[in-house]
Design a protein around this motif. Sequence first.
Motif, short mmCIF file in Angstrom:
data_model
loop_
_atom_site.label_atom_id
_atom_site.label_comp_id
_atom_site.label_asym_id
_atom_site.label_seq_id
_atom_site.Cartn_x
_atom_site.Cartn_y
_atom_site.Cartn_z
N ASP A 89 0.82 -1.22 0.00
CA ASP A 89 0.00 0.00 0.00
C ASP A 89 0.85 1.27 0.00
O ASP A 89 0.50 2.27 -0.63
CB ASP A 89 -0.92 0.02 1.22
N GLY A 90 1.95 1.24 0.72
CA GLY A 90 2.81 2.41 0.80
C GLY A 90 3.91 2.20 1.81
O GLY A 90 4.11 1.09 2.32
N PRO A 132 9.94 13.94 12.98
CA PRO A 132 9.17 14.91 12.19
C PRO A 132 9.93 15.42 10.97
O PRO A 132 9.34 15.68 9.91
CB PRO A 132 8.88 16.03 13.18
N MET A 133 11.25 15.55 11.10
CA MET A 133 12.05 16.01 9.99
C MET A 133 12.03 14.98 8.85
O MET A 133 11.88 15.33 7.67
CB MET A 133 13.50 16.23 10.47
N ALA A 134 12.16 13.70 9.22
CA ALA A 134 12.13 12.64 8.21
C ALA A 134 10.75 12.55 7.56
O ALA A 134 10.64 12.36 6.33
CB ALA A 134 12.50 11.30 8.85
N GLU A 135 9.72 12.70 8.35
CA GLU A 135 8.36 12.65 7.79
C GLU A 135 8.14 13.78 6.80
O GLU A 135 7.56 13.58 5.72
CB GLU A 135 7.34 12.72 8.93
N LEU A 181 10.39 15.30 5.01
CA LEU A 181 11.20 15.09 3.80
C LEU A 181 10.66 13.99 2.92
O LEU A 181 10.53 14.15 1.70
CB LEU A 181 12.65 14.77 4.21
N PHE A 182 10.30 12.85 3.53
CA PHE A 182 10.00 11.66 2.73
C PHE A 182 8.54 11.52 2.33
O PHE A 182 8.25 11.05 1.23
CB PHE A 182 10.45 10.40 3.48
N GLU A 183 7.62 11.87 3.22
CA GLU A 183 6.23 11.54 2.94
C GLU A 183 5.70 12.12 1.62
O GLU A 183 4.95 11.44 0.91
CB GLU A 183 5.34 11.93 4.12
N PRO A 184 6.08 13.32 1.20
CA PRO A 184 5.60 13.81 -0.11
C PRO A 184 6.16 13.02 -1.30
O PRO A 184 5.62 13.12 -2.41
CB PRO A 184 6.09 15.26 -0.15
N LEU A 185 7.23 12.24 -1.07
CA LEU A 185 7.91 11.55 -2.17
C LEU A 185 7.55 10.06 -2.25
O LEU A 185 7.93 9.40 -3.23
CB LEU A 185 9.43 11.68 -2.00
#
Length: 220
Positions: A88-89, A181-184, A186-190
Amino acid sequence: MKRYALYYAPDTGPFADAAAHWLGRDAATGQAVAQPDAMLPALTVSARRYGFHGTLKAPFRLADGVSEDDLIAAVEVFAAGRSSVVVDGLRVASLDGFLALIPEGDTTALDDFAAKVVTRFERFRAPLTEAEVARRKPERLSARQRALLETYGYPYVLDKFRFHMTLTDRLEAGQKAVLQPMAEALFEPLLPRPFAFKALSVFGEAEDGSFHQLLRARLG
């Protein structure tokens, strides 16, 4: 190369670029990359060494009688006969004290693919030395994990497998509170939804201990 491993690694593009940026090194090119925060160099030392990946068959020395070329050829044949695996993701999560990307939804197909990689390429793995076994701290493993370590050289395979893509070394609570939160962000939009697992990669460990992508064999 001292050792080899079979990993998932993303294709070139924004996701792979973001991961290299986060870890400070691109395993495909071997190039150092500036990291987005001053905390990260000290908290990604091990993750940077291995490069951004999801482990399928953990690092191993080649068995007697087989070469790097043999391994690469076998991976290409194996990958050509497999279809893409879809989940799913992915999401950022805290896993045993470090940050990682882990799959969402049903992972049955991914787990099955990983099990096939582990068993299919077992003939390429040299037996563990006593020192290699000791580094896995078998006294801390369950009976099942010790059996897997003895059989496949790694305790977290088959029914003990959890796919993840490591983003940090082990963190203290305060460090996690800042970096997650920084990783979220950066990565979640990609991260694509669904997430398609489209290739199997061969990584090799150089003499300096860093891992480099030697092959990315597309599935199918």
